[in-house]
Scaffold this active site. Structure first.
Site, PDB file in Angstrom:
ATOM      1  N   THR A   1      -4.692  -1.362   9.387  1.00 27.12           N
ATOM      2  CA  THR A   1      -3.438  -1.474   8.633  1.00 27.12           C
ATOM      3  C   THR A   1      -3.172  -2.957   8.388  1.00 27.12           C
ATOM      4  OG1 THR A   1      -2.542   0.552   9.539  1.00 27.12           O
ATOM      5  CG2 THR A   1      -0.973  -1.013   8.631  1.00 27.12           C
TER       6      THR A   1
ATOM      7  N   LYS B   1      -6.149  -0.023   5.078  1.00 32.31           N
ATOM      8  CA  LYS B   1      -4.937   0.710   4.683  1.00 32.31           C
ATOM      9  C   LYS B   1      -3.802  -0.260   4.367  1.00 32.31           C
ATOM     10  CE  LYS B   1      -1.508   3.985   6.530  1.00 32.31           C
ATOM     11  NZ  LYS B   1      -0.458   3.092   7.002  1.00 32.31           N
TER      12      LYS B   1
ATOM     13  N   HIS C   1       3.179   1.834   3.293  1.00 30.64           N
ATOM     14  CA  HIS C   1       3.625   1.953   4.686  1.00 30.64           C
ATOM     15  C   HIS C   1       4.934   2.756   4.739  1.00 30.64           C
ATOM     16  CE1 HIS C   1       2.706  -0.058   8.709  1.00 30.64           C
ATOM     17  NE2 HIS C   1       3.711   0.752   8.981  1.00 30.64           N
TER      18      HIS C   1
END
Lengths: 381, 381, 381, 381
Positions: free
Chosen positions: C168, C255, C279
């Site tokens: 992430t 991501k 997110h």
């Protein structure tokens, strides 16, 4: 500039001239008369969109231009006028105020505004003209009682000093105005369509209170027949434009044009100018807005003739936008109706003065020196 | 023109035919029946957008055209009809009124309107045809009880005088209509799907009051199975279009097409025409609107076949817009359902007459002489 | 097809899976916990726009395709999954239900759905993996307690059977989530971030009622520090992508990518795939929507790698639109959170089954045979 | 980065700095004073659209950039400032707080923010400068009491340490601010326009409570005259820009430019920079938004000069968008007014600190390293 500035500061201006005045007029008028003036046809989509179409445009003001006293005078078909904001024709003005068209004409004369008098006036066209013989006036023509009578109206208008003949071409039949149908709207007792043959002889009582409850027995169907000339005469075509252009020395203006190709054909048929209009949102519902049609028509006419516009113009800024899009002058009706209903001659003059002041104010802030030269790039979507 | 004008003036027209009638019908119908007719699938986005998609377009009326009595008659696949506004198929019409499809057929015959009768009718297709033997009728086909039975339905329709076969191709499975699921909607007691094999023998009681509370025990799942033909038969493909085109001399219309490329393939498979539809917003939720799909399909078909459209047409102006975008005729269902629920034959005829009158009125104001020649540039976004 | 049809008809489906379940979950969860899951950053514009961005697209369904049983299975980085709808990572799942990540993993296993387990889980990554050893799981990585500890997490994830490493990258600092600040949100008493070094030793009590009022004393600032790794370690760059790609045999998925050029650089740095995400609207407020970014990223990646997306997907139709725009699979979080809160394992499985059913239904109606071949022209704005 | 993160987490940030503070300030200020600060001209369309125009843009954040401590310092015409968020000029600051411009100057100095002091200040320009002699300040010039007096103001400003001369060119006449006309707004008793010749001698009482009901008897017309210099002097043109560029060594900034072609002419006339502004929506109503005009002006100036902007910037994200669109720095007024009204020096400093923190936060999340290099492709519509 200083004068304008002081005038602005002193005026307790409402947020929107139209909205403010309309609310006051609505209180004064019988509901069915208010509805007759305020309403449009069918879903009233075109009525609703008319002012919004001007409000979509944004100004691109020019700074440091040195403009302090913008020039508002212009000419329309060669006739000088004090401002590019004229008065559109509307019917039955004595419903709004006992003095009717006489008051509107006097208010226009006081402010130097061009007035367009309707065939469906409640005062004969000659009497309206006599109120303000020096002031610029146009006569709006419907087909009435057959071609011969109609031609005679044209000759009477020329003789009375009208400066142009305005052919309204967007009324082959009357639009369906659902408010009037719901109200069973009737011409109030004592009022006549003074330019119509079978009514002109009836006395016009200028003292008639507009709040009188009784109707004249002239129903909306009767009105429709009067306006539609539902006799043997077919609706107008370009041949009629040619006919009127040949009949009179007055320049012919075709009102109700919403397409560039129609505008070109009007000029080919002998019209001197075209007037973009949706008839106050009272004829073709869900038509293009006047603002959108203006762009199309100006492009097609390409400076070969003057183009005018009405429909939803409620402020000086609206007028400035229309001028930037290519209108020579703009016309208003409803704001003037409300002024007439509120205060007769003074009300008409007040509304026209306010619009003129607003226009001058916007021009000064935007650096536009003259209504005759408003650059196209002053506005953007 | 004069006739139309008088008719308009006399009619107490509501602001929107559909909205007005729908409110009255809603009061008359059991809530679950109203929901069945009024509802769409999933989020009802496609249902909601259908009328809005026509309302986005604006008219560009042509003036001085001389049109006073526009021509509303046309032909559909060679069959003459009195107006380009036909009736789309819908199921289970005896839920709305005891006379069901019989009343709809009689109302269509009275107004010269094309009627499309559904496989899911509550009256056998032969009886519906017998009500109005001279009037133009089409038969809408679903797959029922396997290919042999379905083929037999087609032969019966041809024998009964139907003029075209309408294949509904947008129902490989039933859309999820959440209102029906929430209501546990059931076919009311005493009603049958009269063209289905296991129900056709049951008596149809035309006097059955639609407000009867009791259900038939035929749940929405049972309806789904009947409609889906959830037997061994796979969903239709282009091979089935070819099959039906070969099976019958009737022209084949494919209904439910939303893409230009699909329309082309339908014609290649032997269809005579395509019918753009979202199935009343009851199948694919969040699909393109019929109005948007019409533009795509008309462009792809390129005058090689007739194109029809339904979905959200609620006024004569909507119909005129669809004709301008290239539809040969348009179809309505819900306004006619409400008319049927309110007043049977008279209600159906009244709705169709109103729509026809509105269309004629709009055409006259816009200068359109015939429904067979509505110019594409009459409309703009 | 018949099975799907029956399943659809039998399910009392709410209008929107997400809205319905969210309302129920909101009643069950402590307000601050609900806010933590439901909220976004700053003005919550990106949060709000996420579902709207899918809803803007319209379907162009293909008819007569013969599709009756669409294929929902696919592969993700070579791993077979039962549907293209996976579960995105989210933190602190034992706040929603005592079984937390264990229940989510079991629900995913039951439905064959890919689960992404977060570094911020309240159950150690090995225990989550052990619940469903055969099921496809990915491990989402944050920087924790410095590079060495983080690298060790990666090795543990590989050893535990996770199939990919999800980096992430949109959290260089924590977004300002004003709801949490207003609530002084704290990690509830008894819960730990089980993959963090200084907390992993604390006992996890799976019986802890989530409505317990007492907080753990771990304030939002402490959470921020834990998540941000506000130690000496700078935020990740492409060098870290290269590092992790070299560290492990697991494929690396990046991501949080919202630009096509960033996606290209991720692939150049060794990533196997990119995951478009905002997110959950919790980091950059007023960022482009996932739907808009997906179009950009798919165009830049140009079939050289798989692209995934999350953000605002609330129905099978949303998923189908995302697949048409080029996503290999889509991920959901909030709908699954609400399912977990309502009914643990069963709730998770129920939500995933519903989404899968909706997707199959939409595919059947639209004539799409396989999730691996959803044509781009299925959708239009 | 760690510092910013902690600061963020600790601040109980409102959803929108402006909305929150404005509500508090509104409670503190006399209604007519609040209206004077909050209002715009005519329909207030330009006022309303100003913040919305920034909100239309979306961010395209760049990930993995490694930015953890973005650089906020920059230079404006060579002068270093701590952040690219400066304070726009506004009139009569002692109406908001007894310390007026002195407090604003001190708050700017404390946060390293550029302040623009207005000709219409309630404290003489020299006294304002003396509060913060080292801090960056600009002097905003109106024409006052004729050219000679105005030139003298310029010389005094240079002598007092102001770093640039800001010519406000969008006020050839005062916009019609309907709130002020409705309120009969007057300068409160005891306040003077301290840089105007006939008032400078009057004592300024810094203790004057702003809630004092009594007015000074200086009506809005009097204000209009003072601001308009309605004497013999015509409005400014490009010749005046040339005059001031020659009169002083200070760089000349032209404020109020809304067109690219005007911006070019300003530079040709000797201006060093242009400042895009709609004067807080108080002059040309229905003008293009500052955000739209910024794009036009930046394109025309083409990196040959610095461009600034004000109007509707209410958050750090708004500022970041403006920088991406090409502004060197941005200016705010109303948020700072509310801060001044609430808490004097501390209130001003608090607002500026918040905006700065928000900007740093957005930059970190978006991967933007320096306010001097914000890429154009960071934003999209």
């Amino acid at each position: 500039m200083a004068d304008l500035s002081r005038a602005d500061a002193a005026l307790p201006l409402p947020k929107r001239t139209g909205a403010d005045l309309e609310a006051r007029a609505r209180e004064l008028l019988p509901p069915a008369v208010y509805d007759y003036y305020a309403g449009g046809s069918e879903t009233e989509t075109t009525l609703l969109e008319a002012p919004l179409a001007w409000q979509r445009w944004r100004l691109r003001p020019r700074m440091l231009s040195g403009v302090s006293a913008p020039e508002l005078t212009t000419t329309v078909l060669g006739t000088p006028v004090a401002s590019p904001i004229g008065v559109a024709p509307w019917a039955l003005q004595r419903m709004a105020h006992p003095e009717g068209e006489l008051a509107t004409a006097a208010g226009c004369a006081r402010t130097g505004s061009l007035m367009t008098v309707s065939t469906t006036a409640t005062v004969p066209l000659d009497e309206v003209a006599a109120v303000a013989p020096e002031s610029a006036k146009w006569f709006q023509l419907y087909q009435v009682h057959g071609p011969a009578y109609t031609d005679d109206l044209v000759r009477r208008a020329a003789a009375a000093g009208y400066r142009a003949l305005v052919l309204t071409v967007d009324l082959p039949i009357l639009g369906r105005r659902l408010r009037d149908l719901a109200n069973d709207f009737q011409l109030p007792e004592g009022l006549v369509m003074a330019n119509h043959p079978d009514q002109a002889a009836e006395p016009v009582n200028p003292e008639l209170p507009v709040s009188a409850a009784g109707g004249s027995g002239v129903s909306v169907r009767r009105l429709s027949e009067a306006l539609d000339s539902v006799d043997e005469t077919p609706p107008w075509t370009y041949a009629n434009v040619e006919h009127f252009a040949g009949l009179t020395d007055l320049p012919v203006v075709v009102k109700g044009v919403l397409r560039g190709d129609d505008a070109q054909r009007c000029l080919e048929a002998g019209a001197s100018a075209v007037w973009v209009s949706t008839h106050g949102g009272r004829q073709v519902d869900r038509a293009v807005s006047s603002a959108a049609a203006l762009v199309d028509v100006v492009s097609a006419v390409n400076d070969h003739a003057e183009v005018y516009v009405d429909g939803g113009i409620r402020s000086g800024t609206d007028a400035l936008i229309a001028l930037a899009l290519g209108a020579r002058v703009v016309f208003c009706a409803r704001p003037v109706i409300w002024g007439l209903a509120i205060d007769g001659v003074d009300g008409v003059a007040d509304v026209l003065s306010r619009l003129r002041t607003e226009l001058a104010h916007s021009m000064t802030l935007c650096g536009v020196a003259s209504v005759q030269r408003v650059p196209r790039d002053l506005v953007t979507l």
